[in-house]
Design an enzyme around this catalytic site. Sequence first.
Site, PDB file in Angstrom:
ATOM      1  N   ASP A   1      34.934  63.320  44.195  1.00  0.00           N
ATOM      2  CA  ASP A   1      33.521  63.661  43.993  1.00  0.00           C
ATOM      3  C   ASP A   1      33.097  63.332  42.555  1.00  0.00           C
ATOM      4  O   ASP A   1      31.935  63.509  42.185  1.00  0.00           O
ATOM      5  CB  ASP A   1      33.221  65.113  44.372  1.00  0.00           C
ATOM      6  CG  ASP A   1      34.025  66.111  43.583  1.00  0.00           C
ATOM      7  OD1 ASP A   1      34.885  65.692  42.775  1.00  0.00           O
ATOM      8  OD2 ASP A   1      33.821  67.328  43.773  1.00  0.00           O
ATOM      9  N   SER A   2      34.038  62.792  41.768  1.00  0.00           N
ATOM     10  CA  SER A   2      33.679  62.223  40.465  1.00  0.00           C
ATOM     11  C   SER A   2      32.733  61.039  40.658  1.00  0.00           C
ATOM     12  O   SER A   2      32.152  60.548  39.696  1.00  0.00           O
ATOM     13  CB  SER A   2      34.932  61.792  39.690  1.00  0.00           C
ATOM     14  OG  SER A   2      35.784  61.004  40.508  1.00  0.00           O
TER      15      SER A   2
ATOM     16  N   GLU B   1      38.961  72.128  46.258  1.00  0.00           N
ATOM     17  CA  GLU B   1      39.271  72.785  44.990  1.00  0.00           C
ATOM     18  C   GLU B   1      39.387  74.298  45.179  1.00  0.00           C
ATOM     19  O   GLU B   1      38.459  74.925  45.706  1.00  0.00           O
ATOM     20  CB  GLU B   1      38.170  72.497  43.961  1.00  0.00           C
ATOM     21  CG  GLU B   1      38.091  71.030  43.556  1.00  0.00           C
ATOM     22  CD  GLU B   1      37.041  70.757  42.491  1.00  0.00           C
ATOM     23  OE1 GLU B   1      36.430  71.720  41.968  1.00  0.00           O
ATOM     24  OE2 GLU B   1      36.827  69.575  42.188  1.00  0.00           O
TER      25      GLU B   1
ATOM     26  N   ASP C   1      37.398  63.936  48.775  1.00  0.00           N
ATOM     27  CA  ASP C   1      36.983  65.274  48.307  1.00  0.00           C
ATOM     28  C   ASP C   1      35.917  65.858  49.216  1.00  0.00           C
ATOM     29  O   ASP C   1      34.930  65.189  49.528  1.00  0.00           O
ATOM     30  CB  ASP C   1      36.377  65.166  46.900  1.00  0.00           C
ATOM     31  CG  ASP C   1      37.400  65.367  45.806  1.00  0.00           C
ATOM     32  OD1 ASP C   1      38.432  66.019  46.053  1.00  0.00           O
ATOM     33  OD2 ASP C   1      37.163  64.867  44.689  1.00  0.00           O
TER      34      ASP C   1
ATOM     35  N   LYS D   1      40.530  66.779  50.319  1.00  0.00           N
ATOM     36  CA  LYS D   1      40.963  67.594  49.178  1.00  0.00           C
ATOM     37  C   LYS D   1      39.903  68.655  48.909  1.00  0.00           C
ATOM     38  O   LYS D   1      38.707  68.364  48.964  1.00  0.00           O
ATOM     39  CB  LYS D   1      41.163  66.720  47.936  1.00  0.00           C
ATOM     40  CG  LYS D   1      41.488  67.509  46.667  1.00  0.00           C
ATOM     41  CD  LYS D   1      42.079  66.657  45.567  1.00  0.00           C
ATOM     42  CE  LYS D   1      41.074  65.901  44.738  1.00  0.00           C
ATOM     43  NZ  LYS D   1      40.102  66.750  44.008  1.00  0.00           N
TER      44      LYS D   1
ATOM     45  N   GLU E   1      44.975  69.891  37.475  1.00  0.00           N
ATOM     46  CA  GLU E   1      44.127  69.265  36.448  1.00  0.00           C
ATOM     47  C   GLU E   1      44.105  70.089  35.167  1.00  0.00           C
ATOM     48  O   GLU E   1      43.813  71.291  35.180  1.00  0.00           O
ATOM     49  CB  GLU E   1      42.697  69.086  37.003  1.00  0.00           C
ATOM     50  CG  GLU E   1      41.772  68.434  35.991  1.00  0.00           C
ATOM     51  CD  GLU E   1      40.487  67.869  36.602  1.00  0.00           C
ATOM     52  OE1 GLU E   1      40.335  67.875  37.842  1.00  0.00           O
ATOM     53  OE2 GLU E   1      39.638  67.404  35.813  1.00  0.00           O
TER      54      GLU E   1
HETATM   55  O1  KIV Z   1      36.945  63.807  41.803  1.00  0.00           O
HETATM   56  C1  KIV Z   1      37.938  63.382  41.183  1.00  0.00           C
HETATM   57  O2  KIV Z   1      37.947  62.282  40.627  1.00  0.00           O
HETATM   58  C2  KIV Z   1      39.115  64.242  41.092  1.00  0.00           C
HETATM   59  C3  KIV Z   1      40.191  63.820  40.145  1.00  0.00           C
HETATM   60  C4  KIV Z   1      39.837  64.229  38.774  1.00  0.00           C
HETATM   61  C5  KIV Z   1      41.505  64.326  40.562  1.00  0.00           C
HETATM   62  O3  KIV Z   1      39.178  65.247  41.731  1.00  0.00           O
END
Ligand code: KIV
Length: 272
Positions: free
Chosen positions: A52-53, A123, A91, A121, A190
């Site tokens: 989600d980056s 969080e 994510d 994934k 992280e």
């Molecule tokens: O969204 C992302 O890029 C991440 C990484 C920082 C692991 O979750």
Amino acid sequence: MSTAKKQVKRVTTHILQGMKNDGIPISMITAYDFSMARIYDDAGIDVILVGDSASNVMAGHETTLPITLDQMIYHAQSVVRGVKRALVVVDLPFGTYQGDSKKALQSAIKIMKESGAHAVKLEGGEMIIDSIERILKAGVPVMGHLGLTPQSIYKFGTYTVRAKEEAEAKQLMDDIKLLEKVGCFGVVLEKIPAELAQKVSKSLIIPTIGIGAGSGVDGQVLVSHDLLGITKEFNPRFLRRYLDLYSEIKGAVEQYISDVKERDFPSEQEQY
Ligand code: KIV
């Protein structure tokens, strides 16, 4: 069988577990589109994270909070089309799984059905365990994410190193044990102290993938735009830049502009 016809062996969650068992480090990188995913896959990366980056590096938002489920699915579809070998993890974005495990399952199923990705994934630990368990029960592989969890940035108030104090380190240890117990196939750690990350990794059967978590974890992940030097203001200590693509691309486009203005492009050979 000719080399061209040989099937590429797909990376699976079982293969990642085997890598941990054999002490082979796992490589992971983020990708958000077809062209880059194809290059990373061709390079031999083990895991591609549709992170989600994307909210930051693709859309220019300050945080990961604004990105939607449909936008994540669009990125994931593009990545999956470029990948032959790597495991593709997506994510679940902010607001699609917290506090409602039924909604979490719907979000995970939508991602799996519409993108063709291999895992999701999420969080968090104990606070979202109902969501994780429900998704796992539906047969969707889940990767955890602990330590600095950017979707909770307004709770933390800062992007500094997490779990430096004993109480938070203990909470992280309890959370990660729980994630392993319920069946997550791996966990991203992280920005936590290297010593804690190593201790945690040694105490687990499943692999840990670190970002700013030192060398004692089972694999490493970086945001592709950081690793390639496309982002330039973000310079945390943990980041190793392998290219300065910002300057390379800027230089190439400056040259193109100049060639157009000077009527140097196109040349005789570049026209019909
Ligand atoms: O969204 C992302 O890029 C991440 C990484 C920082 C692991 O979750």
